[in-house]
Design a protein around this motif. Sequence first.
Motif, PDB file in Angstrom:
ATOM      1  N   ARG A 216       0.835  -1.198   0.000  1.00 31.31           N
ATOM      2  CA  ARG A 216       0.000   0.000   0.000  1.00 31.31           C
ATOM      3  C   ARG A 216       0.875   1.254   0.000  1.00 31.31           C
ATOM      4  O   ARG A 216       1.871   1.337   0.708  1.00 31.31           O
ATOM      5  N   ALA A 217       0.494   2.236  -0.816  1.00 31.13           N
ATOM      6  CA  ALA A 217       1.240   3.485  -0.900  1.00 31.13           C
ATOM      7  C   ALA A 217       1.145   4.259   0.405  1.00 31.13           C
ATOM      8  O   ALA A 217       0.089   4.304   1.048  1.00 31.13           O
ATOM      9  N   GLN A 218       2.246   4.877   0.793  1.00 31.09           N
ATOM     10  CA  GLN A 218       2.340   5.629   2.038  1.00 31.09           C
ATOM     11  C   GLN A 218       2.591   7.107   1.750  1.00 31.09           C
ATOM     12  O   GLN A 218       2.862   7.516   0.625  1.00 31.09           O
ATOM     13  N   ASN A 219       2.492   7.904   2.829  1.00 40.63           N
ATOM     14  CA  ASN A 219       2.817   9.337   2.788  1.00 40.63           C
ATOM     15  C   ASN A 219       1.922  10.120   1.834  1.00 40.63           C
ATOM     16  O   ASN A 219       2.350  11.103   1.225  1.00 40.63           O
ATOM     17  N   LEU A 220       0.677   9.676   1.706  1.00 40.38           N
ATOM     18  CA  LEU A 220      -0.299  10.372   0.889  1.00 40.38           C
ATOM     19  C   LEU A 220      -1.415  10.905   1.786  1.00 40.38           C
ATOM     20  O   LEU A 220      -1.596  10.432   2.907  1.00 40.38           O
ATOM     21  N   PRO A 221      -2.187  11.880   1.316  1.00 42.04           N
ATOM     22  CA  PRO A 221      -3.287  12.404   2.128  1.00 42.04           C
ATOM     23  C   PRO A 221      -4.281  11.311   2.506  1.00 42.04           C
ATOM     24  O   PRO A 221      -4.564  10.397   1.712  1.00 42.04           O
ATOM     25  N   GLU A 222      -4.825  11.409   3.693  1.00 42.85           N
ATOM     26  CA  GLU A 222      -5.843  10.467   4.142  1.00 42.85           C
ATOM     27  C   GLU A 222      -7.186  10.804   3.505  1.00 42.85           C
ATOM     28  O   GLU A 222      -7.549  11.970   3.377  1.00 42.85           O
TER      29      GLU A 222
END
Length: 329
Positions: A216-222
């Motif tokens: 899963r991609a991280q450091n992106l807006p929730e």
Amino acid sequence: MKKLLIFIALCLVDISLSDEEVFVIPKEVYDRAFLRYEAEHDIVDIIVPLNAINFEDADSRSDPDNSIKDVTVFFVEADVKDGKYDYKGLYRFKNNETKMILPTGRTGASSTNDNKLVYFGASDGLYVYNVEKDTAEKYGPITDGIVSIVCDETGKTIHYIGDDHKLYKVTNNGENKEAVKEVEDAVDMVVDDEGVIYYYNSKNEIYIKTDGGLVRAQNLPENPKSVRLIRPPFFFGDSVALVCDNSVYILHVNGTSDRYYLDFSSESMPTAFGLEAVFAVYYGHDKKLYEFQMLGIKNNPNFDRIRGITDKIAEKAEKRKHTLGAKKD
């Protein structure tokens, strides 16, 4: 002007914007000088083949300006309402001429080898482009509705997302189809230069499908309201770009991501991106197709202050250009 060039070159991942300053792309970048086609519907997908269709003659010995000419581009039109697409056909654009080649077309993908393979996903299955006839022909027995499609560098293996939001793998000239079991809720996808699939689901969560499973991609807006994966330019390697709530990020194969400090205003957000070729990039906006030729912008004397950026773009792209149209092992 600086904003315009960054807009053209948002694919350049290793050039830092000073002091993490966020540049907002204005609507004014869509100048009529760059307009190539006015559609009746929104342009929602753009495919720029990175194979012998566009690169068989691209050699710096005969083309010292690092440009490709007479680019063949495919795009899809649709009416969009509440995030839902009412597709209106797939078109071929070349030499400022446009032709519908697949009324049921929804999306496309091309090889990056020395062949001229381009595939189309449609409401009634898979198609392949016949270069000589300038037509789309049925490819294999699959009749599923297809919303997203990618293929490997040779064009021998295809993946598509069906109307059921499942991911399928197609081999043996379109004859064999199997479900990729670990992917159950896919909406759209792209593939990086190494053949890795990046996709997002109905919750706008982004995943990378690796040999070891899903990351899963991280450091992106929730809980973003919208995400858009972008087919990467040909020198990106194991990364892709995405737009998340109007902001640009670079997503890497290990799931990490970097904020690119580039935003689109609500009025300048493209409806489709065609950044693959770098030398000529395309955007869909307000039912129009725009073409930005990097060479023309690079040689404009008004851009002297940022010529270093365009030189780096050209240098990096040139290093990768000769891998296109050349057979890969």
